[in-house]
Scaffold this motif. Structure first.
Motif, PDB file in Angstrom:
ATOM      1  N   LEU A  88      37.005  14.244 -22.278  1.00  0.00           N
ATOM      2  CA  LEU A  88      37.260  13.921 -23.676  1.00  0.00           C
ATOM      3  C   LEU A  88      36.045  14.275 -24.517  1.00  0.00           C
ATOM      4  CD1 LEU A  88      38.980  10.453 -23.206  1.00  0.00           C
ATOM      5  CD2 LEU A  88      40.079  12.652 -23.638  1.00  0.00           C
ATOM      6  N   GLY A  89      36.267  14.651 -25.757  1.00  0.00           N
ATOM      7  CA  GLY A  89      35.153  14.910 -26.660  1.00  0.00           C
ATOM      8  C   GLY A  89      34.548  16.286 -26.530  1.00  0.00           C
ATOM      9  N   GLY A  90      35.255  17.200 -25.954  1.00  0.00           N
ATOM     10  CA  GLY A  90      34.745  18.570 -25.863  1.00  0.00           C
ATOM     11  C   GLY A  90      34.105  18.863 -24.530  1.00  0.00           C
ATOM     12  N   ALA A  91      34.640  19.813 -23.847  1.00  0.00           N
ATOM     13  CA  ALA A  91      34.141  20.197 -22.528  1.00  0.00           C
ATOM     14  C   ALA A  91      32.983  21.174 -22.673  1.00  0.00           C
ATOM     15  CB  ALA A  91      35.261  20.834 -21.727  1.00  0.00           C
ATOM     16  N   THR A  92      32.090  21.105 -21.728  1.00  0.00           N
ATOM     17  CA  THR A  92      31.033  22.110 -21.608  1.00  0.00           C
ATOM     18  C   THR A  92      31.323  22.880 -20.324  1.00  0.00           C
ATOM     19  OG1 THR A  92      29.578  20.680 -20.307  1.00  0.00           O
ATOM     20  CG2 THR A  92      29.375  20.569 -22.724  1.00  0.00           C
ATOM     21  N   GLU A  93      30.740  24.026 -20.154  1.00  0.00           N
ATOM     22  CA  GLU A  93      30.985  24.830 -18.957  1.00  0.00           C
ATOM     23  C   GLU A  93      30.657  24.020 -17.695  1.00  0.00           C
ATOM     24  OE1 GLU A  93      32.856  27.873 -17.261  1.00  0.00           O
ATOM     25  OE2 GLU A  93      32.741  27.569 -19.410  1.00  0.00           O
ATOM     26  N   ALA A  94      29.698  23.102 -17.795  1.00  0.00           N
ATOM     27  CA  ALA A  94      29.326  22.272 -16.643  1.00  0.00           C
ATOM     28  C   ALA A  94      30.434  21.303 -16.253  1.00  0.00           C
ATOM     29  CB  ALA A  94      28.046  21.507 -16.948  1.00  0.00           C
ATOM     30  N   THR A  95      31.292  20.917 -17.187  1.00  0.00           N
ATOM     31  CA  THR A  95      32.376  19.981 -16.879  1.00  0.00           C
ATOM     32  C   THR A  95      33.695  20.693 -16.589  1.00  0.00           C
ATOM     33  OG1 THR A  95      33.007  19.682 -19.205  1.00  0.00           O
ATOM     34  CG2 THR A  95      31.339  18.171 -18.315  1.00  0.00           C
ATOM     35  N   CYS A  96      33.690  21.998 -16.632  1.00  0.00           N
ATOM     36  CA  CYS A  96      34.910  22.772 -16.393  1.00  0.00           C
ATOM     37  C   CYS A  96      35.089  23.047 -14.900  1.00  0.00           C
ATOM     38  CB  CYS A  96      34.849  24.107 -17.140  1.00  0.00           C
ATOM     39  SG  CYS A  96      34.800  23.930 -18.927  1.00  0.00           S
ATOM     40  N   ALA A  97      36.325  22.942 -14.441  1.00  0.00           N
ATOM     41  CA  ALA A  97      36.665  23.244 -13.051  1.00  0.00           C
ATOM     42  C   ALA A  97      37.469  24.544 -13.027  1.00  0.00           C
ATOM     43  CB  ALA A  97      37.486  22.112 -12.454  1.00  0.00           C
ATOM     44  N   PRO A  98      37.358  25.311 -11.952  1.00  0.00           N
ATOM     45  CA  PRO A  98      38.128  26.561 -11.874  1.00  0.00           C
ATOM     46  C   PRO A  98      39.586  26.297 -11.545  1.00  0.00           C
ATOM     47  CG  PRO A  98      36.877  26.242  -9.863  1.00  0.00           C
ATOM     48  CD  PRO A  98      36.480  25.125 -10.793  1.00  0.00           C
ATOM     49  N   CYS A  99      40.454  27.193 -12.003  1.00  0.00           N
ATOM     50  CA  CYS A  99      41.846  27.172 -11.560  1.00  0.00           C
ATOM     51  C   CYS A  99      41.833  27.342 -10.042  1.00  0.00           C
ATOM     52  CB  CYS A  99      42.637  28.313 -12.203  1.00  0.00           C
ATOM     53  SG  CYS A  99      42.944  28.096 -13.966  1.00  0.00           S
ATOM     54  N   ASP A 150      45.900  38.088 -14.265  1.00  0.00           N
ATOM     55  CA  ASP A 150      46.440  38.780 -13.096  1.00  0.00           C
ATOM     56  C   ASP A 150      45.605  40.019 -12.776  1.00  0.00           C
ATOM     57  OD1 ASP A 150      48.624  38.949 -11.082  1.00  0.00           O
ATOM     58  OD2 ASP A 150      49.026  40.848 -12.095  1.00  0.00           O
ATOM     59  N   ALA A 151      45.052  40.635 -13.799  1.00  0.00           N
ATOM     60  CA  ALA A 151      44.216  41.831 -13.581  1.00  0.00           C
ATOM     61  C   ALA A 151      42.972  41.501 -12.766  1.00  0.00           C
ATOM     62  CB  ALA A 151      43.829  42.448 -14.919  1.00  0.00           C
ATOM     63  N   ALA A 152      42.556  40.239 -12.758  1.00  0.00           N
ATOM     64  CA  ALA A 152      41.390  39.824 -11.973  1.00  0.00           C
ATOM     65  C   ALA A 152      41.736  39.655 -10.493  1.00  0.00           C
ATOM     66  CB  ALA A 152      40.810  38.528 -12.536  1.00  0.00           C
ATOM     67  N   CYS A 153      43.013  39.620 -10.169  1.00  0.00           N
ATOM     68  CA  CYS A 153      43.447  39.552  -8.775  1.00  0.00           C
ATOM     69  C   CYS A 153      43.189  40.919  -8.132  1.00  0.00           C
ATOM     70  CB  CYS A 153      44.932  39.215  -8.685  1.00  0.00           C
ATOM     71  SG  CYS A 153      45.393  37.616  -9.381  1.00  0.00           S
ATOM     72  N   ALA A 154      42.823  40.906  -6.857  1.00  0.00           N
ATOM     73  CA  ALA A 154      42.577  42.155  -6.134  1.00  0.00           C
ATOM     74  C   ALA A 154      43.902  42.770  -5.687  1.00  0.00           C
ATOM     75  CB  ALA A 154      41.692  41.882  -4.922  1.00  0.00           C
ATOM     76  N   SER A 155      43.905  44.063  -5.485  1.00  0.00           N
ATOM     77  CA  SER A 155      45.098  44.790  -5.039  1.00  0.00           C
ATOM     78  C   SER A 155      45.190  44.795  -3.526  1.00  0.00           C
ATOM     79  CB  SER A 155      45.030  46.244  -5.512  1.00  0.00           C
ATOM     80  OG  SER A 155      44.986  46.306  -6.910  1.00  0.00           O
ATOM     81  N   CYS A 156      46.427  44.762  -3.005  1.00  0.00           N
ATOM     82  CA  CYS A 156      46.610  45.024  -1.578  1.00  0.00           C
ATOM     83  C   CYS A 156      46.096  46.443  -1.323  1.00  0.00           C
ATOM     84  CB  CYS A 156      48.083  44.919  -1.195  1.00  0.00           C
ATOM     85  SG  CYS A 156      48.755  43.235  -1.221  1.00  0.00           S
ATOM     86  N   ALA A 157      45.486  46.642  -0.186  1.00  0.00           N
ATOM     87  CA  ALA A 157      44.883  47.932   0.148  1.00  0.00           C
ATOM     88  C   ALA A 157      45.939  49.019   0.326  1.00  0.00           C
ATOM     89  CB  ALA A 157      44.065  47.801   1.433  1.00  0.00           C
ATOM     90  N   ALA A 158      45.516  50.247   0.202  1.00  0.00           N
ATOM     91  CA  ALA A 158      46.401  51.392   0.437  1.00  0.00           C
ATOM     92  C   ALA A 158      47.003  51.284   1.835  1.00  0.00           C
ATOM     93  CB  ALA A 158      45.620  52.694   0.286  1.00  0.00           C
ATOM     94  N   GLY A 159      48.304  51.553   1.936  1.00  0.00           N
ATOM     95  CA  GLY A 159      49.002  51.480   3.212  1.00  0.00           C
ATOM     96  C   GLY A 159      49.575  50.102   3.512  1.00  0.00           C
ATOM     97  N   ARG A 160      49.261  49.105   2.663  1.00  0.00           N
ATOM     98  CA  ARG A 160      49.743  47.732   2.849  1.00  0.00           C
ATOM     99  C   ARG A 160      50.443  47.271   1.583  1.00  0.00           C
ATOM    100  NH1 ARG A 160      47.844  46.115   7.519  1.00  0.00           N
ATOM    101  NH2 ARG A 160      48.503  43.983   7.226  1.00  0.00           N
ATOM    102  N   VAL A 186      38.356  31.577  -6.914  1.00  0.00           N
ATOM    103  CA  VAL A 186      38.979  30.617  -7.822  1.00  0.00           C
ATOM    104  C   VAL A 186      38.546  30.927  -9.246  1.00  0.00           C
ATOM    105  CG1 VAL A 186      39.161  28.803  -6.084  1.00  0.00           C
ATOM    106  CG2 VAL A 186      37.087  28.962  -7.471  1.00  0.00           C
ATOM    107  N   GLY A 187      39.244  30.360 -10.218  1.00  0.00           N
ATOM    108  CA  GLY A 187      38.853  30.528 -11.615  1.00  0.00           C
ATOM    109  C   GLY A 187      39.197  31.876 -12.203  1.00  0.00           C
ATOM    110  N   LEU A 188      40.256  32.498 -11.740  1.00  0.00           N
ATOM    111  CA  LEU A 188      40.632  33.815 -12.258  1.00  0.00           C
ATOM    112  C   LEU A 188      41.204  33.696 -13.672  1.00  0.00           C
ATOM    113  CD1 LEU A 188      42.347  35.254  -9.059  1.00  0.00           C
ATOM    114  CD2 LEU A 188      40.025  35.682  -9.869  1.00  0.00           C
ATOM    115  N   PRO A 189      40.789  34.609 -14.585  1.00  0.00           N
ATOM    116  CA  PRO A 189      41.260  34.531 -15.960  1.00  0.00           C
ATOM    117  C   PRO A 189      42.541  35.321 -16.252  1.00  0.00           C
ATOM    118  CG  PRO A 189      39.502  36.123 -15.806  1.00  0.00           C
ATOM    119  CD  PRO A 189      39.662  35.522 -14.431  1.00  0.00           C
TER     120      PRO A 189
END
Length: 124
Positions: free
Chosen positions: A11-22, A58-68, A53-56
């Motif tokens: 409450l009262g405004g979060a700071t980066e220190a109080t933020c948790a990752p998705c 879908d583009a931040a998700c990695a791709s399955c490798a070639a052939g998979r 964790v903490g991805l902002p």
């Protein structure tokens, strides 16, 4: 206020220190969310969270490798990319969701399942 991919119920405004990752495999592109339940995005089919964790986005998700590939959403690691091009086929495409981009090797080359290239057949 928390950045995208992070949340805080403070409450009262979060700071980066109080933020948790998705959570692993989840993401949110909206800054300032107040609960983990608002991390509703999941890595799309053919992609995975790469154990991060903490991805902002879908583009931040990695791709399955070639052939998979994978048809599942919300994968947390590359181990979830269980689909492979069949033996004798290959693909250089990443983030595949099916075998449609797997191509046959020419007759003088071979490829084991999940290959990103064809190679010469070794005799012996």
């Amino acid at each position: 206020m928390c950045n995208a991919g992070r949340w805080s119920g403070a409450l009262g405004g979060a700071t980066e220190a109080t933020c948790a990752p998705c959570a692993l495999g989840k993401w949110s592109g909206t800054p300032g969310i107040s609960s983990a339940e608002q991390c509703t995005g999941e890595c799309s089919a053919g992609r995975h969270a790469n154990e991060k964790v903490g991805l902002p986005s879908d583009a931040a998700c990695a791709s399955c490798a070639a052939g998979r590939f994978s048809t599942n959403v919300g994968l947390t690691s590359a181990e979830g990319c269980l689909g492979t091009c069949d033996p004798g086929t290959f693909s250089t495409a990443i983030a595949q969701t099916n075998k449609s981009q797997c191509h046959s090797c020419i007759s003088t080359l071979v490829a084991p399942a999940g290959s990103s290239e064809c190679v010469s057949c070794s005799i012996g």
